[in-house]
Design an enzyme around this catalytic site. Structure first.
Site, mmCIF file in Angstrom:
data_model
loop_
_atom_site.group_PDB
_atom_site.id
_atom_site.type_symbol
_atom_site.label_atom_id
_atom_site.label_comp_id
_atom_site.label_asym_id
_atom_site.label_seq_id
_atom_site.Cartn_x
_atom_site.Cartn_y
_atom_site.Cartn_z
ATOM 1 N N ASN A 30 0.831 -1.221 0.000
ATOM 2 C CA ASN A 30 0.000 0.000 0.000
ATOM 3 C C ASN A 30 0.861 1.265 0.000
ATOM 4 O O ASN A 30 0.338 2.370 0.043
ATOM 5 C CB ASN A 30 -0.958 0.011 1.193
ATOM 6 C CG ASN A 30 -0.216 -0.120 2.505
ATOM 7 O OD1 ASN A 30 1.008 -0.011 2.543
ATOM 8 N ND2 ASN A 30 -0.951 -0.337 3.574
ATOM 9 N N THR A 38 4.702 2.667 4.124
ATOM 10 C CA THR A 38 6.109 2.836 4.537
ATOM 11 C C THR A 38 7.089 2.382 3.449
ATOM 12 O O THR A 38 8.244 2.780 3.468
ATOM 13 C CB THR A 38 6.426 2.072 5.846
ATOM 14 O OG1 THR A 38 6.070 0.696 5.675
ATOM 15 C CG2 THR A 38 5.687 2.666 7.029
ATOM 16 N N ASP A 69 -3.909 -3.106 -0.022
ATOM 17 C CA ASP A 69 -3.775 -3.240 1.420
ATOM 18 C C ASP A 69 -4.012 -4.699 1.794
ATOM 19 O O ASP A 69 -5.015 -5.290 1.378
ATOM 20 C CB ASP A 69 -4.831 -2.332 2.081
ATOM 21 C CG ASP A 69 -4.569 -2.138 3.556
ATOM 22 O OD1 ASP A 69 -4.381 -3.154 4.262
ATOM 23 O OD2 ASP A 69 -4.534 -0.968 3.990
ATOM 24 N N VAL A 70 -3.117 -5.242 2.576
ATOM 25 C CA VAL A 70 -3.207 -6.660 2.921
ATOM 26 C C VAL A 70 -4.433 -6.948 3.800
ATOM 27 O O VAL A 70 -4.836 -8.099 3.957
ATOM 28 C CB VAL A 70 -1.888 -7.126 3.595
ATOM 29 C CG1 VAL A 70 -1.796 -6.628 5.028
ATOM 30 C CG2 VAL A 70 -1.724 -8.627 3.540
ATOM 31 N N ILE A 86 -7.506 -11.109 -0.662
ATOM 32 C CA ILE A 86 -6.427 -11.337 -1.631
ATOM 33 C C ILE A 86 -6.940 -12.273 -2.719
ATOM 34 O O ILE A 86 -7.335 -13.397 -2.431
ATOM 35 C CB ILE A 86 -5.192 -11.951 -0.928
ATOM 36 C CG1 ILE A 86 -4.619 -10.949 0.063
ATOM 37 C CG2 ILE A 86 -4.143 -12.398 -1.939
ATOM 38 C CD1 ILE A 86 -3.524 -11.511 0.938
ATOM 39 N N THR A 95 -3.142 -4.265 10.469
ATOM 40 C CA THR A 95 -2.377 -4.800 9.339
ATOM 41 C C THR A 95 -1.802 -6.168 9.706
ATOM 42 O O THR A 95 -1.859 -7.126 8.924
ATOM 43 C CB THR A 95 -1.231 -3.837 8.953
ATOM 44 O OG1 THR A 95 -1.806 -2.614 8.523
ATOM 45 C CG2 THR A 95 -0.367 -4.407 7.845
ATOM 46 N N TYR A 145 2.454 -3.303 17.823
ATOM 47 C CA TYR A 145 3.298 -4.166 16.987
ATOM 48 C C TYR A 145 3.502 -5.528 17.663
ATOM 49 O O TYR A 145 3.245 -6.573 17.067
ATOM 50 C CB TYR A 145 4.638 -3.475 16.752
ATOM 51 C CG TYR A 145 5.541 -4.160 15.753
ATOM 52 C CD1 TYR A 145 5.180 -4.259 14.419
ATOM 53 C CD2 TYR A 145 6.765 -4.690 16.150
ATOM 54 C CE1 TYR A 145 6.018 -4.876 13.501
ATOM 55 C CE2 TYR A 145 7.608 -5.298 15.225
ATOM 56 C CZ TYR A 145 7.238 -5.394 13.905
ATOM 57 O OH TYR A 145 8.071 -6.003 12.995
ATOM 58 N N LYS A 148 1.743 -8.818 16.268
ATOM 59 C CA LYS A 148 2.535 -9.922 15.721
ATOM 60 C C LYS A 148 2.307 -11.217 16.502
ATOM 61 O O LYS A 148 2.337 -12.310 15.936
ATOM 62 C CB LYS A 148 4.021 -9.537 15.728
ATOM 63 C CG LYS A 148 4.380 -8.491 14.674
ATOM 64 C CD LYS A 148 4.370 -9.090 13.277
ATOM 65 C CE LYS A 148 4.810 -8.111 12.216
ATOM 66 N NZ LYS A 148 4.864 -8.710 10.881
ATOM 67 N N ARG A 196 15.352 3.928 13.188
ATOM 68 C CA ARG A 196 16.075 2.801 13.797
ATOM 69 C C ARG A 196 17.495 3.227 14.128
ATOM 70 O O ARG A 196 18.040 4.169 13.535
ATOM 71 C CB ARG A 196 16.126 1.632 12.832
ATOM 72 C CG ARG A 196 14.824 0.921 12.705
ATOM 73 C CD ARG A 196 15.014 -0.224 11.742
ATOM 74 N NE ARG A 196 13.955 -1.182 11.847
ATOM 75 C CZ ARG A 196 13.221 -1.587 10.819
ATOM 76 N NH1 ARG A 196 13.462 -1.097 9.622
ATOM 77 N NH2 ARG A 196 12.297 -2.466 10.981
HETATM 78 N N1 UDP Z 1 18.311 3.756 19.657
HETATM 79 C C1 UDP Z 1 19.264 4.713 19.958
HETATM 80 N N2 UDP Z 1 19.371 5.793 19.147
HETATM 81 C C2 UDP Z 1 18.622 5.961 18.035
HETATM 82 C C3 UDP Z 1 17.650 4.962 17.713
HETATM 83 C C4 UDP Z 1 17.529 3.884 18.549
HETATM 84 O O1 UDP Z 1 19.991 4.623 20.952
HETATM 85 O O2 UDP Z 1 18.786 6.971 17.340
HETATM 86 C C5 UDP Z 1 18.223 2.565 20.520
HETATM 87 C C6 UDP Z 1 16.797 2.166 20.930
HETATM 88 O O3 UDP Z 1 16.416 2.840 22.104
HETATM 89 C C7 UDP Z 1 16.962 0.683 21.132
HETATM 90 C C8 UDP Z 1 18.026 0.269 20.104
HETATM 91 O O4 UDP Z 1 18.710 1.470 19.774
HETATM 92 O O5 UDP Z 1 17.458 0.387 22.399
HETATM 93 C C9 UDP Z 1 17.450 -0.352 18.836
HETATM 94 O O6 UDP Z 1 16.440 0.493 18.376
HETATM 95 P P1 UDP Z 1 15.735 0.289 16.981
HETATM 96 O O7 UDP Z 1 14.685 1.346 16.873
HETATM 97 O O8 UDP Z 1 16.727 0.195 15.900
HETATM 98 O O9 UDP Z 1 15.049 -1.142 17.026
HETATM 99 P P2 UDP Z 1 14.301 -2.002 18.152
HETATM 100 O O10 UDP Z 1 15.169 -3.187 18.316
HETATM 101 O O11 UDP Z 1 14.174 -1.228 19.418
HETATM 102 O O12 UDP Z 1 12.982 -2.321 17.555
#
Ligand code: UDP
Length: 322
Positions: free
Chosen positions: A39, A42, A63-64, A68, A97, A150, A154, A191
């Site tokens: 969709n 992201t 959209d899933v 389908i 989703t 999430y 999941k 991330r």
């Molecule tokens: N984290 C961080 N700085 C950032 C983004 C994430 O220190 O700019 C930390 C976050 O708090 C977590 C870890 O890095 O402890 C991994 O975060 P991410 O969002 O990549 O994935 P998660 O495993 O938490 O889903």
């Protein structure tokens, strides 16, 4: 059913996402007919630039959560926002989703010769009290917190899939994916790997949340795709399988490695998000023994490829800016 050498019709939901698009490329490379559904909430069409070159790739915007109407012999269900920033942006969308998407792929596979490989996540273990995490661990999840849309989405999807196995004999297989990185990650997905690399390339301070003593184990995308594709083998898979790289790092160590590779070491500390897991490392004993899975790419090596990819895309973005 399982993907053998013969050409099959494969449906990939979430095809325009980071993992979905790499999976499409791999399946096309293996000679299959691939239908990609997304969709574009992201995911982006840029991720599918290579796939679109193949006459065996067919893309549908959709959209899933809707029904389908594709008769595939193999379904990879990868549709769902997956980074904390993305999945918390619209929690209801994320949860529906995950849950309705699982139901739709079950409906599409039920009563037919069709294998589902469903993308689950290490998040189903929550903030784990067992370390490393084997598949037998039931997890430690806050059901009403910021990450619950999430994590619980999941978890519920897994429940639906395993019930469908037991009740209707649907060939549903569940892969629990641990932190994965590599080219095509969304630069702004929030991330840690994407943030650190983008920040260092743009000479901004690396944002460490909390003390930086929390750990994660990072898997390079090509290793992950190998593991996912091997999930289609006709091995006995009556339970979920962890796929990831067990090399574990603190977030500070990751920051140090990025600093070393890019020569930029300014750091700023920010508050730890709610329910942030303190440690995470996959126990991949099962994947090794059942699938012969063995991650090959070391973090330093994988980061170099990600840096090249981000450098190119950040340059493009800068050139496009008015
Ligand atoms: N984290 C961080 N700085 C950032 C983004 C994430 O220190 O700019 C930390 C976050 O708090 C977590 C870890 O890095 O402890 C991994 O975060 P991410 O969002 O990549 O994935 P998660 O495993 O938490 O889903």
């Amino acid at each position: 059913m399982g993907l053998g050498a013969a050409r099959q019709t494969v449906l990939v939901t979430g095809a325009a996402g980071f993992l979905g698009s790499h999976l499409c490329d791999r399946l096309l490379g293996d000679g299959h007919e691939v239908i990609g559904l997304d969709n574009l909430v992201t995911g982006t069409l840029d991720n599918l630039a290579d796939a679109m070159k193949s006459p065996r790739f067919h893309f549908e915007i959709g959209d899933v959560r809707d029904s389908i109407a594709v008769f595939a012999q193999q379904i990879f269900n990868f549709a769902c926002p997956a980074s904390p920033v993305h999945y918390q942006a619209d929690p209801h969308f994320t949860l529906t989703t995950s849950v309705m998407g699982a139901q739709r792929v079950i409906d599409a596979a039920r009563g037919r010769k069709c294998t589902i490989v469903h993308a689950s996540t290490s998040e189903i273990y929550g903030d784990p009290l067992v370390h490393p995490q084997p598949e037998s661990y039931w997890g430690h999840v806050n059901p009403i917190g910021d990450r619950a849309c999430y994590d619980e989405g999941k978890r519920c999807a897994e429940t639906l899939l395993f019930d469908a196995r037991r009740r209707w004999g649907v060939d549903a297989r569940v892969v629990r994916i641990f932190n994965t990185y590599g080219p095509r990650m969304a630069i702004d997905d929030g991330r840690v790997v994407s943030n650190f690399v983008a920040q260092a390339l743009e000479k901004k301070p690396l944002t460490i949340y909390g003390t930086g003593d929390q750990t994660r184990s990072f898997c390079y995308v090509s290793d992950l795709v190998d593991g996912i594709v091997s999930m289609t083998r006709p091995a006995v898979l009556d339970g979920p399988v962890n796929i990831g790289n067990p090399d574990e790092f603190t977030i500070r160590q990751l920051g140090e490695m990025v600093t070393e590779l890019l020569g930029w070491g300014e750091v700023v500390y920010k508050p730890l998000p709610n329910d942030d897991p303190k440690q995470r490392q996959p126990d991949i004993t099962r994947a090794k023994s059942v699938l012969g899975f063995e991650p090959k790419v070391k973090l330093r090596q994988g980061l170099k490829s990600l840096i090249e990819d981000f450098r190119g895309r950040l340059d493009q973005r800068a050139n496009r800016a008015p």
